[in-house]
Design an enzyme around this catalytic site. Sequence first.
Site, short mmCIF file in Angstrom:
data_model
loop_
_atom_site.label_atom_id
_atom_site.label_comp_id
_atom_site.label_asym_id
_atom_site.label_seq_id
_atom_site.Cartn_x
_atom_site.Cartn_y
_atom_site.Cartn_z
N GLY A 215 0.51 -1.50 0.10
CA GLY A 215 -0.30 -0.81 0.03
C GLY A 215 0.70 1.36 0.07
N GLY A 217 2.50 4.63 1.91
CA GLY A 217 3.26 5.37 2.90
C GLY A 217 4.18 5.32 3.78
N ILE A 219 5.75 2.55 5.37
CA ILE A 219 6.43 0.68 5.48
C ILE A 219 6.07 0.36 4.05
CG2 ILE A 219 5.17 -0.67 6.73
CD1 ILE A 219 3.67 0.97 8.99
N GLU A 238 -1.24 -1.73 -6.23
CA GLU A 238 -1.98 -1.07 -7.25
C GLU A 238 -0.63 -0.07 -7.49
OE1 GLU A 238 -4.01 -1.94 -3.98
OE2 GLU A 238 -3.54 0.24 -2.60
N1 COA Z 1 -3.42 10.26 15.78
C1 COA Z 1 -3.22 11.19 15.26
N2 COA Z 1 -1.92 11.31 14.61
C2 COA Z 1 -1.62 9.98 14.27
C3 COA Z 1 -2.15 8.74 13.55
C4 COA Z 1 -2.97 8.77 15.49
N3 COA Z 1 -4.44 7.84 15.71
N4 COA Z 1 -1.99 8.39 13.55
C5 COA Z 1 -0.93 9.03 12.47
N5 COA Z 1 -1.16 10.85 12.56
C6 COA Z 1 -0.45 11.08 12.21
C7 COA Z 1 0.87 10.79 12.42
O1 COA Z 1 1.47 11.50 13.22
C8 COA Z 1 1.12 11.82 10.79
O2 COA Z 1 1.46 13.35 11.28
P1 COA Z 1 2.90 14.22 10.59
O3 COA Z 1 2.78 13.69 8.84
O4 COA Z 1 2.69 15.45 11.39
O5 COA Z 1 3.59 13.19 11.31
C9 COA Z 1 0.21 11.86 9.98
O6 COA Z 1 -1.01 11.34 10.37
C10 COA Z 1 0.27 10.61 9.02
O7 COA Z 1 0.87 9.04 9.85
P2 COA Z 1 1.39 8.43 9.30
O8 COA Z 1 1.79 6.87 10.16
O9 COA Z 1 3.44 8.79 9.33
O10 COA Z 1 1.56 8.31 7.50
P3 COA Z 1 1.76 7.65 6.16
O11 COA Z 1 2.77 8.31 6.15
O12 COA Z 1 2.62 6.19 6.25
O13 COA Z 1 0.33 6.71 5.55
C11 COA Z 1 -1.44 5.87 6.32
C12 COA Z 1 0.28 5.95 6.06
C13 COA Z 1 -2.99 4.24 6.84
C14 COA Z 1 -2.29 7.42 6.36
C15 COA Z 1 -1.66 5.57 4.16
O14 COA Z 1 -1.02 3.82 4.13
C16 COA Z 1 -3.50 5.91 3.19
O15 COA Z 1 -2.84 6.36 3.23
N6 COA Z 1 -3.48 4.57 3.18
C17 COA Z 1 -4.93 4.55 3.27
C18 COA Z 1 -5.28 3.12 2.81
C19 COA Z 1 -4.75 2.12 1.90
O16 COA Z 1 -3.97 1.63 2.73
N7 COA Z 1 -4.95 1.93 1.03
C20 COA Z 1 -4.27 1.12 0.26
C21 COA Z 1 -3.44 2.47 -1.17
S1 COA Z 1 -3.86 3.84 -1.62
#
Ligand code: COA
Length: 431
Positions: A215, A217, A219, A238
């Site tokens: 996905g 992000g 990870i 994707e």
């Molecule tokens: N409470 C408050 N803030 C939170 C939080 C929580 N539980 N979890 C994360 N955050 C904040 C983080 O601190 C970060 O903030 P910053 O940008 O100010 O540092 C922000 O939210 C993003 O979190 P992060 O874990 O760094 O995001 P990422 O870039 O690794 O992406 C997702 C993770 C989940 C947002 C991303 O995978 C996504 O948009 N997924 C959508 C669904 C999916 O997986 N679809 C498949 C691919 S299309």
Amino acid sequence: MNLESIYRRKVVDAATAMATIESGNSIYVGGGAGAPAVLVHALCDRADELRDVQLIHILTFIDAPYVDPKYEGSFRSNSLFIGHNVRKAVQEGRADFTPIFLSEIPGLFQKKILPIDVALISLSPPDEHGFCSFGVEVGTTKPAAESARVIIAEVNRQMPRTLGDSFIHVSRLTHVVETNYPLPEAPQGGSTPENQLIGAHIAEMIPDGATLQMGIGSIPDAVLQNLSGHKDLGIHTELFSDGVVTLFEQGVINCSRKSFHSGKMVAGFLFGSERLYRFVDNNPIVELHPTQYVNDPFNIALNDNMVAINAALQVDLTGQVCADSIGSVFYSGVGGQLDFIRGAARSKGGLPIIALPSTAKNDTISRISLKLTEGSGVTTTRNDVHYIVTEYGVASLYGKTIRQRARALIDIAHPNFRDELTCAAHRMGYL
Ligand code: COA
């Protein structure tokens, strides 16, 4: 008329192409790294003459000037997946968000639920048969263009010619604007120690011969960095980035044991560095297809040992996963998360995995919580969830009771929050 003169007759400058656009039009803007930056800026130059133009798009890795408050009344953006360039506008109510599975976005256009008047897209130059490739963004852009009345295409000399179900004939294009600029590039590296640990836990779960989906992000890249000891991995996803090229060059990814599109990496779109864009150019091992095909859970399930790896923002103790909002504040979208979680769940030997660091905001917030924050959307339901991975390990939830789930999730929460979560789970009657 020969192909060259058909093509030449369509070539105009960007301002002339934009004169086609009328007030009230619904415009699809090409997505990802295939977003047409020159056309978008030329459209904004016409803002004073246009009213109520809707711009429909997924993530675009370019500027989104149309969400500037000064264009209110002229343009309104409608995101089918929220990117960083429109997030503030959506959160402030100046732009719209439409929740939708990535697999079902093409259907919105094809069934005219979201009719498209004009598609603004980027293509590779035509080949000797007159076909241009959608390059790095086929997934939703090809179906949108095919559903549009008018297609205005940047033909960018630097757009790679990707193979697969990825072509359109020049005769279908209304206007061509010739461009020559590098595609946007994804930032590389920068993985945190937590993500590296998550990557290592997931790598241990993945068998040789598996097919991977990653996905969006930070990870997914960390997972790929931990796979250099694996053998015969395949790709059905994707989107992918440079980490896949590295594993291909190391001989780890060869797609030889794939049970669906054997020998091919299948994807909907690509986002990485120039190295990735050169790798996929005319490369027969890579096939791009629209997302109604790539993300169809039944197609995904045709891959044996399908491993789906998706990130999340929060998980509650029953296993409900939120990945698209922080409370009621919209952050991204479901994208392909549930498409792949369900596809991997149906796959023989499949592993549906959700991964997230145990905390956010410098360890002040536990991402594993008793309840989802009020207003959060459930992206992956507790009925769909299988494995949750943090830097502290793997929780296996499928077929488990709420009591077992709460225990397993508390075990992989950050140690600073385990006591608090345990007390809360007792109060709630989960333990
Ligand atoms: N409470 C408050 N803030 C939170 C939080 C929580 N539980 N979890 C994360 N955050 C904040 C983080 O601190 C970060 O903030 P910053 O940008 O100010 O540092 C922000 O939210 C993003 O979190 P992060 O874990 O760094 O995001 P990422 O870039 O690794 O992406 C997702 C993770 C989940 C947002 C991303 O995978 C996504 O948009 N997924 C959508 C669904 C999916 O997986 N679809 C498949 C691919 S299309």
